[in-house]
Scaffold this motif. Structure first.
Motif, mmCIF file in Angstrom:
data_model
loop_
_atom_site.group_PDB
_atom_site.id
_atom_site.type_symbol
_atom_site.label_atom_id
_atom_site.label_comp_id
_atom_site.label_asym_id
_atom_site.label_seq_id
_atom_site.Cartn_x
_atom_site.Cartn_y
_atom_site.Cartn_z
ATOM 1 N N GLY A 238 43.051 20.333 44.295
ATOM 2 C CA GLY A 238 44.162 21.252 43.572
ATOM 3 C C GLY A 238 43.693 22.161 43.037
ATOM 4 O O GLY A 238 42.250 22.274 43.574
ATOM 5 N N ASP A 239 44.529 23.412 43.118
ATOM 6 C CA ASP A 239 44.025 24.689 43.217
ATOM 7 C C ASP A 239 42.987 24.939 41.998
ATOM 8 O O ASP A 239 42.369 25.343 41.886
ATOM 9 C CB ASP A 239 45.175 25.828 43.496
ATOM 10 C CG ASP A 239 45.821 25.528 44.480
ATOM 11 O OD1 ASP A 239 44.769 25.737 45.630
ATOM 12 O OD2 ASP A 239 46.236 26.287 45.072
ATOM 13 N N ASP A 240 43.764 24.039 40.388
ATOM 14 C CA ASP A 240 43.040 24.498 39.467
ATOM 15 C C ASP A 240 41.272 23.932 39.639
ATOM 16 O O ASP A 240 40.447 24.095 39.133
ATOM 17 C CB ASP A 240 43.555 24.127 38.950
ATOM 18 C CG ASP A 240 44.311 23.091 38.482
ATOM 19 O OD1 ASP A 240 44.660 22.578 39.282
ATOM 20 O OD2 ASP A 240 44.561 22.653 37.434
ATOM 21 N N THR A 241 41.406 22.878 40.372
ATOM 22 C CA THR A 241 39.965 22.356 40.375
ATOM 23 C C THR A 241 38.895 23.234 40.787
ATOM 24 O O THR A 241 37.994 23.261 41.203
ATOM 25 C CB THR A 241 40.184 21.069 41.240
ATOM 26 O OG1 THR A 241 41.104 20.441 40.097
ATOM 27 C CG2 THR A 241 38.959 19.859 40.980
ATOM 28 N N ILE A 242 39.455 23.313 42.484
ATOM 29 C CA ILE A 242 38.910 23.996 43.533
ATOM 30 C C ILE A 242 38.549 25.449 42.346
ATOM 31 O O ILE A 242 37.265 26.306 42.418
ATOM 32 C CB ILE A 242 39.544 24.214 45.094
ATOM 33 C CG1 ILE A 242 39.778 22.480 45.498
ATOM 34 C CG2 ILE A 242 38.923 24.698 45.818
ATOM 35 C CD1 ILE A 242 41.108 22.782 46.704
ATOM 36 N N GLN A 243 39.742 25.789 42.365
ATOM 37 C CA GLN A 243 39.071 27.754 42.171
ATOM 38 C C GLN A 243 38.407 27.635 40.940
ATOM 39 O O GLN A 243 38.613 28.859 39.892
ATOM 40 C CB GLN A 243 40.649 28.473 42.247
ATOM 41 C CG GLN A 243 40.644 28.335 43.774
ATOM 42 C CD GLN A 243 42.073 28.939 44.027
ATOM 43 O OE1 GLN A 243 42.245 30.232 43.489
ATOM 44 N NE2 GLN A 243 42.932 28.453 44.940
ATOM 45 N N GLY A 244 39.468 26.652 39.527
ATOM 46 C CA GLY A 244 38.857 26.657 38.213
ATOM 47 C C GLY A 244 40.024 26.242 37.397
ATOM 48 O O GLY A 244 41.140 27.755 38.215
ATOM 49 N N ALA A 245 40.072 26.115 36.358
ATOM 50 C CA ALA A 245 40.855 26.141 35.491
ATOM 51 C C ALA A 245 41.673 27.216 34.656
ATOM 52 O O ALA A 245 42.691 27.280 34.716
ATOM 53 C CB ALA A 245 40.321 25.276 34.150
#
Length: 284
Positions: A238-245
């Motif tokens: 997920g983008d939030d997992t990869i890029q940060g919450a």
């Protein structure tokens, strides 16, 4: 066991590519490089312009590696697909080609290229660092099996069904290409990219729903534990997992971990491609 039955796999449309040193494995920055480069491919940009390209020279060593990989592919059997990553890719393609013609009128199979190092595609030069991707220009899905170790490093699973989910997701892009959704999403910027990716997750779930149907199904009945490995992997990319919450959702290209899980689950529980219309809702 995931695959049931015995005998050789259909290797038609599956070829070996790359080999040798290629462009090398570029540091992915927690997976962000994967997101950027796949989007570049989907949007018709030469990924070499972003990642520095790949040396796709076909020297003697590269030619030998490619020939060995092609022999490996050609010798794949159903039994080997339960223990061998390359043969599992081939077997998943066989299963997808068993399922999708029953669900979609006019479905045509996409080719598969299994490679390492660097490779030339209809979408430009690519490298193993980009992870799996689908190129609409040549209707081919590209896979370097070493990605599965990278996925595990990112917090996903390298279990058999999780690997097959990755393949089914890329073939979901092929379905989108056939329906015109891929081109539609390409015209919409990041929002379109998110909808494309979530729809591909949903279509992967549809495949999983049908892949163990009937006495001739290639997959043995799926278990809750196997589905859990897919959910684990969907969360990991997920983008939030990869890029940060705290990353800006407007910059996302694949959707959040929660969204990816939701849309895979929608496809898996319904088994209905019509439930995968991510362009018809404002509630992703």
């Amino acid at each position: 066991m995931t695959f049931q039955g015995s005998g050789p796999l259909n290797t038609g449309g599956v070829s070996a590519g790359g080999g040798g040193g290629g462009g090398g494995r570029i540091a992915m920055g927690g997976g962000l490089g994967l997101v950027v480069t796949i989007v570049a491919l989907l949007f018709g940009v030469n990924p070499g312009d972003i990642m520095g390209g790949a040396d796709t020279s076909s020297g003697q060593q590269a030619t030998g590696d490619q020939a060995a990989l092609q022999q490996h592919i050609d010798e794949c059997t159903v039994e080997l697909a339960n223990s061998d990553d390359v043969c599992r890719l081939v077997a998943t393609k066989n299963s997808l080609n068993q399922v999708w013609p029953k669900l979609m009128n006019g479905y045509t199979d996409a080719d598969m290229t299994i490679f390492s190092g660097g490779i030339d595609t209809g979408c430009g030069a690519a490298s193993s660092a980009m992870g799996p991707f689908y190129c609409p220009a040549d209707q081919t899905a590209y896979f370097d099996p070493s990605f599965f170790s990278e996925l595990k490093r990112m917090g996903g699973s390298d279990g058999p069904l999780a690997q097959m989910y990755v393949v089914a997701h890329e073939y979901g892009h092929h379905v989108e290409n056939l329906t015109g959704v891929l081109a539609k999403g390409q015209r919409m910027g990041n929002d379109g990219s998110v909808r494309i990716e979530l729809q591909a997750d949903c279509l992967a779930g549809v495949w999983a729903n049908h892949a163990d149907d009937g006495p001739d199904a290639m997959l043995a009945p799926l278990t809750d534990d196997q589905i859990a490995t897919v959910i684990q992997s969907a969360k990991a990319i997920g983008d939030d997992t990869i890029q940060g919450a705290n990353s800006n959702p407007e910059g996302w290209t694949h959707g959040s971990a929660k969204q990816r899980v939701r849309w895979f689950t929608t496809g898996y529980e319904s088994g209905d491609p019509k439930r995968c219309d991510t362009f018809a809702t404002d509630d992703l």
